[in-house]
Scaffold this motif. Structure first.
Motif, PDB file in Angstrom:
ATOM      1  N   SER A 135      37.867 221.292  38.907  1.00 50.11           N
ATOM      2  CA  SER A 135      38.745 222.015  37.972  1.00 50.11           C
ATOM      3  C   SER A 135      38.965 221.296  36.656  1.00 50.11           C
ATOM      4  O   SER A 135      39.312 221.923  35.651  1.00 50.11           O
ATOM      5  N   SER A 137      41.404 219.169  36.305  1.00 49.27           N
ATOM      6  CA  SER A 137      42.846 218.924  36.226  1.00 49.27           C
ATOM      7  C   SER A 137      43.139 217.432  36.304  1.00 49.27           C
ATOM      8  O   SER A 137      42.269 216.621  36.637  1.00 49.27           O
ATOM      9  N   ARG A 167      44.156 226.679  40.681  1.00 47.74           N
ATOM     10  CA  ARG A 167      43.442 225.611  39.988  1.00 47.74           C
ATOM     11  C   ARG A 167      43.850 225.585  38.522  1.00 47.74           C
ATOM     12  O   ARG A 167      43.948 226.621  37.876  1.00 47.74           O
ATOM     13  N   HIS A 168      44.078 224.400  38.015  1.00 49.56           N
ATOM     14  CA  HIS A 168      44.316 224.136  36.590  1.00 49.56           C
ATOM     15  C   HIS A 168      45.455 225.003  36.026  1.00 49.56           C
ATOM     16  O   HIS A 168      45.289 225.755  35.070  1.00 49.56           O
ATOM     17  N   THR A 170      49.919 225.161  35.050  1.00 43.73           N
ATOM     18  CA  THR A 170      50.974 224.337  34.454  1.00 43.73           C
ATOM     19  C   THR A 170      52.307 224.611  35.126  1.00 43.73           C
ATOM     20  O   THR A 170      52.491 225.654  35.774  1.00 43.73           O
ATOM     21  N   SER A 219      50.673 216.624  32.409  1.00 43.79           N
ATOM     22  CA  SER A 219      49.320 216.950  32.845  1.00 43.79           C
ATOM     23  C   SER A 219      48.777 218.154  32.091  1.00 43.79           C
ATOM     24  O   SER A 219      49.478 219.130  31.837  1.00 43.79           O
ATOM     25  N   GLY A 221      46.527 219.980  33.427  1.00 42.12           N
ATOM     26  CA  GLY A 221      46.236 220.948  34.475  1.00 42.12           C
ATOM     27  C   GLY A 221      46.651 220.416  35.825  1.00 42.12           C
ATOM     28  O   GLY A 221      46.539 219.219  36.105  1.00 42.12           O
ATOM     29  N   ASP A 223      46.328 221.256  40.076  1.00 51.07           N
ATOM     30  CA  ASP A 223      45.741 222.016  41.182  1.00 51.07           C
ATOM     31  C   ASP A 223      46.738 222.077  42.330  1.00 51.07           C
ATOM     32  O   ASP A 223      47.394 221.077  42.647  1.00 51.07           O
TER      33      ASP A 223
END
Length: 616
Positions: A135, A137, A167-168, A170, A219, A221, A223
């Motif tokens: 991903s 992330s 996935r990815h 916020t 971050s 992203g 997961d």
């Protein structure tokens, strides 16, 4: 037959001239094990790290000046295993200082934390690192189970936070992550932590809360995995409960208040103290953080109860929660607890906190004590009684009702029901017209049988919905009103009854897409539509796993691992070079140096093929 491969998500083999012929590219994991008086459990913890299918990691064990055999045990493992390192604090600094030291000492690309009394499932790091590499992330978090010698059950805290796979994403889009306040069910980018100076606050009991939120906020992203990646222990030994298991002491409650104030400050600094994120924080603290301590008040002394009430009122005043309508959305017990607490009725608070305070007993007490009447919010409930797939159409039978009340359809049906199929990954949504109720005049039924008027049926033509929604994860959302003017209630289809049936994965669109039926951590029905090639890269529960890539003394590349297959072939960059008969689930391929020389300074792709299948 297809053989399911997991290693491709996390490992590349590169042919290089400088250091013999082969190395694993990056993705090293540093695991920080903070230890304090955990000798009774520590070997189980460290052995679970040794059993990981992902092998590219170092373990930094930090003993925080224990007075049991913890220090001896970590020295033993450090002497026996090259990738295990023992560190001894000269005095007891606390878990925050030990973990911060681990961040400084780490050499990997990724970082994970483990408490010395907990254990990990074998594939935990393989699944998490695989997700991160795929991903892009910077943080991955996974599901948690709690256990002791007699119990093994899903963590209530994490069942609020981790429901479906994403996935990815916020935190702004997934405010439910505010429930995921533990540091050890995650892997973090080490550069993310160091670049943003993300550290554990020193001297706090609930040190994970602000650290985890800070990492989420910085971050690019995140997961979210519903796979179980951590087993969190309940301490059983007398007098050895962990800090977070003992709650009827005022300093611990004040520490919890401090952590909540840190959450607010971090969200304010990141312009997120509004909308659904703010509401999620307020609901969580009223539904979970404060009741965590109120439920123990029945056994607390008077001075604690008085100070608890004083600090809570002060906190509510600061957060503007004294008259919040959120309390009316909580359980009846919690509504009465807050009523007693805010009105200073400590005897009532203790009485309520000592039992479930629900059902007929609660009603009798409410009347005898002349208390105001509180009601639990209405909840829409669905159950799947049968599911099957016929010619690409998934057929559901089930029940739908509000609480324990059966709907009435005679002489007419006043309810308003709208049903939608959502792709929770893309946000797309379509209306379903195939939902139907069973019309009934009478609701006669035997006990434990489904009430006739609550029954429904639903049909999903899989290929039709894929054309509209595409790849992703589908869930059926049901919007319900008891009549046109009633409050809107919403639920997701799920909660299968025992014996409801299963649907095996099947392929559509010329076998390019696979359809996987299942349930998430809240037992809501999910239909995952994904490329078949991705499913063959490690989604099965019994995959082929690569564990060894090394050169022997004669420069032969040795590739080994575990597999459920009886026959396995290896191809490198689509050229089949070897076939192996497996023994007791183990396989090993040996590739001569002459063959590898053609790939000098290039990455190569390893593909495993079952002799009865096409390459995956």
């Amino acid at each position: 037959m297809t053989t399911y491969i997991t290693f491709e998500n996390w490992i590349k083999v590169k042919i290089v001239k400088e250091k013999g012929l082969v190395k694993q590219e990056s993705n090293q994991l540093s695991v920080i094990v903070a230890c304090y008086n955990v000798a009774e459990y520590l070997r189980d913890c460290l052995d679970s790290l040794l059993a990981q299918t992902f092998k590219n990691f170092e373990v930094i064990m930090i003993d925080d000046h224990s007075d049991d055999d913890t220090s001896t045990i970590i020295d033993e493992y450090a002497q026996q295993y090259d990738n295990f390192k023992a560190v001894h604090n000269e005095q007891n600094f606390g878990p925050s200082a030990s973990r911060n030291l681990g961040i400084e000492l780490a050499n990997g690309d990724w970082l994970a934390f483990v408490d010395g009394d907990d254990i990990l499932p074998k594939r935990a790091y393989e699944l998490m690192i695989g997700s991160l590499v795929k991903s892009g992330s910077q943080v991955v978090t996974g599901f948690v189970r709690r256990f002791d010698s007699g119990r093994d059950k899903p963590s209530y805290l994490h069942s609020k936070a981790i429901v479906d796979d994403y996935r990815h994403v916020t935190l702004a889009d997934h405010s439910e992550l505010l429930y995921d306040t533990t540091s050890w069910n995650k892997i973090y980018s080490l550069s993310l932590l160091r670049h943003n100076d993300i550290k554990f606050p020193i001297g706090q009991i609930y040190e994970d809360v602000s650290f985890t939120l800070d990492a989420f906020l910085h971050s690019t992203g995140i997961d979210i995995l519903t796979d179980v990646v951590y087993n969190w222990r309940w301490r059983e030994s007398s007098g050895k409960a962990s800090f977070t298991q003992v709650k009827n002491e005022l300093p611990k409650y004040l520490d919890r208040i401090t952590s909540l104030n840190q959450i607010r400050s971090l969200l304010q600094d990141n312009n997120l103290w509004d909308g659904k994120v703010k509401r999620q924080v307020e609901y969580k603290l009223l539904d979970m953080d404060i009741p965590l301590f109120m439920d123990d008040i029945a056994d607390a002394d008077e001075s604690f109860v008085y100070q608890f009430q004083e600090e809570t009122v002060k906190f509510f005043r600061d957060w503007h929660l004294l008259d919040t309508p959120i309390i009316r959305t909580l359980s009846v017990k919690k509504q009465y607890q807050y009523y007693a607490l805010l009105n200073g009725d400590f005897e009532l608070l203790k009485r309520i906190s000592a039992n479930a305070f629900s059902g007929r007993v609660a009603k009798l007490e409410q009347k005898s004590l002349n208390l105001p009447e509180f009601h639990a919010p209405k909840m829409l409930k669905s159950r799947i009684s049968k599911v099957r797939c016929l010619d690409g159409v998934i057929l559901f039978n089930g029940s739908l009702r509000v609480g324990s009340t059966a709907p009435r359809h005679f002489p007419y049906n006043p309810e308003v029901v709208s049903v939608y199929l959502e792709n929770i990954i893309t946000g797309k949504c379509i209306s379903l017209s195939t939902f139907s109720r069973q019309f009934t005049v009478f609701n006669l039924h035997l006990r434990r049988m489904i009430i006739p008027s609550s029954k429904f049926s639903l049909a999903l033509n899989v290929e039709d919905v894929i054309r509209e929604l595409g790849e992703g994860t589908y869930k059926v959302r049901i919007d319900y009103r008891e009549n046109k003017t009633a409050k809107l209630l919403t639920t997701y289809l799920g909660q299968p009854m025992k014996g409801a049936g299963k649907i095996t994965p099947f392929e559509v669109h010329d076998n390019k897409l696979s359809v996987v039926y299942g349930y998430n951590t809240n037992w809501e029905m999910t239909i995952k539509v994904q490329p078949t090639a991705e499913l063959a890269a490690g989604s099965e529960s019994d995959p082929t796993v690569l564990t060894t890539v090394r050169l022997d003394r004669s420069s032969v590349l040795v590739i080994g691992g575990t597999t459920p297959e009886s026959d396995l072939s290896l191809s490198i960059n689509n050229a089949t070079i070897s076939q192996s008969k497996t023994s007791d689930g183990l396989f090993e391929f040996r590739v001569k140096a002459e063959f590898l020389e053609r790939f000098l300074n290039h990455s190569i792709k390893l593909t495993f093929v079952n002799s009865e299948s096409e390459p995956v």
